[in-house]
Design an enzyme around this catalytic site. Structure first.
Site, PDB file in Angstrom:
ATOM      1  N   ARG A 140       0.810  -1.222   0.000  1.00  0.00           N
ATOM      2  CA  ARG A 140       0.000   0.000   0.000  1.00  0.00           C
ATOM      3  C   ARG A 140       0.841   1.269   0.000  1.00  0.00           C
ATOM      4  NH1 ARG A 140      -4.848   0.616   1.395  1.00  0.00           N
ATOM      5  NH2 ARG A 140      -4.228   2.612   2.255  1.00  0.00           N
ATOM      6  N   CYS A 153      -6.936  -4.395   2.513  1.00  0.00           N
ATOM      7  CA  CYS A 153      -5.906  -5.353   2.896  1.00  0.00           C
ATOM      8  C   CYS A 153      -6.431  -6.107   4.099  1.00  0.00           C
ATOM      9  CB  CYS A 153      -4.582  -4.659   3.173  1.00  0.00           C
ATOM     10  SG  CYS A 153      -4.566  -3.760   4.696  1.00  0.00           S
ATOM     11  N   ARG A 209      -9.076   0.306   4.383  1.00  0.00           N
ATOM     12  CA  ARG A 209      -7.978   1.246   4.163  1.00  0.00           C
ATOM     13  C   ARG A 209      -8.117   2.096   2.891  1.00  0.00           C
ATOM     14  NH1 ARG A 209      -2.364  -1.438   5.860  1.00  0.00           N
ATOM     15  NH2 ARG A 209      -1.873   0.698   6.411  1.00  0.00           N
ATOM     16  N   PRO A 210      -9.099   2.991   2.871  1.00  0.00           N
ATOM     17  CA  PRO A 210      -9.260   3.866   1.711  1.00  0.00           C
ATOM     18  C   PRO A 210      -8.144   4.906   1.623  1.00  0.00           C
ATOM     19  CG  PRO A 210     -10.758   4.503   3.471  1.00  0.00           C
ATOM     20  CD  PRO A 210     -10.048   3.266   3.940  1.00  0.00           C
ATOM     21  N   LEU A 263      -8.600  10.505   1.913  1.00  0.00           N
ATOM     22  CA  LEU A 263      -8.012  11.712   2.500  1.00  0.00           C
ATOM     23  C   LEU A 263      -6.830  12.213   1.664  1.00  0.00           C
ATOM     24  CD1 LEU A 263      -8.016  10.595   6.245  1.00  0.00           C
ATOM     25  CD2 LEU A 263      -9.712  11.983   5.042  1.00  0.00           C
ATOM     26  N   ASP A 315       0.506  -0.841  15.553  1.00  0.00           N
ATOM     27  CA  ASP A 315       1.480  -1.820  15.072  1.00  0.00           C
ATOM     28  C   ASP A 315       2.121  -2.638  16.204  1.00  0.00           C
ATOM     29  OD1 ASP A 315       1.000  -1.137  12.459  1.00  0.00           O
ATOM     30  OD2 ASP A 315       2.781   0.106  12.216  1.00  0.00           O
TER      31      ASP A 315
END
Ligand code: UD1
Length: 449
Positions: free
Chosen positions: A120, A144, A149-150, A153, A334
């Site tokens: 990505r 994903c 996850r667009p 923005l 994460d």
């Protein structure tokens, strides 16, 4: 200034990201026999999540950008190098962690699907390309494993800067033939990638850009500092309002990538789980403030020694703690999976709430197969500590989930095999060597033909 004449990466390594060799090694497994405590030293690598946007910043100038402390062996770095090469950037990635990227001329403004779908972060070429060339065609990355996850923005920000955006056949076509203009952009939610993309684009736009509700992550500060070294005028790094005075005039520069805070946190949690004492070299504790409290209350000792961090846990059982993921300086998403692994063996219970991504609990069923007691309700998981985990054959669908299973294997009774380690190769340099160097019984097994 030094120029790079050819892609020496391809020469140094016999395989590139899409090659059969690498695809095959991604199917390798890692076998761990649990129960060894960890003693030794681990050198923390440069941060992959900082390195990727920094590499894209090379597109902004016709002079070379030299990046040091680069985690050059990682799959994601190779994949992005391929994308940049496709656009005309020449690259030299050296075994000593130096990368030289030279975008003397942009030969193509198209980042094809086949490359973007692998990673990505490739969408970070969009802002720099349209800012420099007035045009960019970048494949939409798609969803994903951890969520939809667009990139709305990123696109809204470029539109505000005067770009025309058309979505066609799975691609974003952005054009700004007369160049981008500075704009006031107020993000409705905090996005690391959108802040990075627009910060880079703004450096070449005409006039001032103000990004509000911008991400404050150390990786944003690192990118901003590199852009400043390249001649950009940026204020407010590390705060939610970043001001960029556009106008271009950028030049080549040399910049050192910050140490990987997620890798650091992962090994801190490894010690919490396995016990022992490990010195983490080249670690920046100040980037991990949200992790330190929960780890200390769980029972880990954390000490700064010169430029290193020493972590130890001797004897006492771990205690449960609650965490909620948030944009920086909140608890990093994460590190959520790794922290949850630690809670599985802690006394009492702990609650993990994920607010950044909607589908980031894929490690839960695999941890439960190893004996964990976890109940998920929407974005929260209650983890009730159990006395022990049992080794099993497991598989994970994203990078941080994979490493969480390695951590579980370090303390599980008997043998754990983590299959299809493709994701780990994307984001953790030599995890087997680093853990084995501290006494873990861990090995990489080649995929069977
Ligand atoms: C980066 C990191 C990733 C980390 C994440 C959050 C890299 C290469 N990746 O990812 O490791 O997990 O930050 O710290 O640096 N969103 C939108 N629209 C957009 C962009 C984002 O709705 O246009 C949403 C996402 O779906 C997500 C949230 O915003 O729910 C945060 O995403 P973002 O910060 O953009 O993550 P990445 O930059 O993709």
């Amino acid at each position: 200034m030094q120029t790079v004449k050819e892609n020496t990466w391809a020469k140094r390594e016999s395989h590139s990201p899409g090659s059969e060799d690498q695809k095959k090694s991604g199917l390798d497994s890692i076998r761990i026999v649990g129960g060894k405590c960890l003693k030794g030293t681990i050198t923390i690598s440069g941060a992959t999540t900082a390195a990727l946007p920094l590499m894209c910043a090379s597109l902004l100038v016709d002079e070379p950008l030299q990046l040091t402390n680069m985690p050059v062996t990682l799959g994601d770095i190779r994949t992005l190098t391929d994308v940049l090469n496709e656009l005309g950037v020449t690259s030299a990635l050296r075994a000593d962690g130096v990368a030289i990227l030279h975008a003397r001329q942009i030969k193509s403004t198209t980042a094809p699907y086949d490359m973007v779908r692998k990673m990505r972060a490739s969408v970070l070429v969009l802002g720099p390309l349209v800012a420099r060339c007035g045009r960019a065609v970048v494949s939409l990355p798609g969803g994903c494993a951890i969520g939809t996850r667009p990139i709305d923005l990123h696109l809204a920000g470029l539109k505000a800067m005067g770009a025309e955006i058309v979505l066609k056949d799975g691609y974003v076509e952005a054009s700004a033939p007369d160049g981008l203009k500075g704009a006031k952009i107020d993000f409705p939610i905090v996005s690391v990638g959108a802040t990075e993309n627009l910060m880079m684009a703004a450096c070449l736009a005409k006039g001032e850009t103000v990004l509000s509700n911008a991400a404050c992550e150390p990786e944003i500060v690192d990118l901003g500092e590199c852009l400043i070294a390249m001649g950009a005028k940026i204020e407010g790094l590390g705060t939610p309002v970043i001001r960029i005075a556009g106008g271009g005039g950028l030049k080549g520069a040399t910049h050192a990538v910050i140490p990987d805070r997620i890798e650091t946190g992962t090994y801190m949690i490894a010690v919490a789980l396995a016990g022992g004492t490990v010195r983490l070299k080249n670690a920046r504790l100040e980037h991990l403030t949200a992790l330190i409290g929960p780890l200390e209350s769980a029972g880990l000792q954390i000490e700064r020694k010169d430029a290193d961090v020493v972590v130890s846990r001797n004897g006492r059982p771990l205690k449960g703690a609650d965490i909620m993921t948030k944009p920086y300086p909140g608890f990093p998403t994460d590190l959520q999976a790794q922290f949850m692994t630690m809670l599985t063996l802690s006394e009492g219970a702990g609650m993990v709430t994920e607010t950044v991504f909607e589908n980031r609990f894929m490690h839960v069923p695999e941890l439960c197969r190893m004996g964990a007691n976890i109940t998920v309700h929407q974005g929260s998981a209650i983890v009730r500590g159990v006395p022990r985990l049992k080794g099993a054959e497991v598989m994970a669908t994203d990078l941080r989930a994979s490493v969480a299973l390695i951590l579980a294997g370090l303390v599980a009774e008997g043998e754990t095999t983590v299959n299809r380690i493709y994701h780990l190769d994307r984001g953790y340099e030599d995890i087997v060597g680093k853990l084995r160097g501290c006494g873990a019984q861990i090995e990489r097994l080649p995929a069977e033909d």
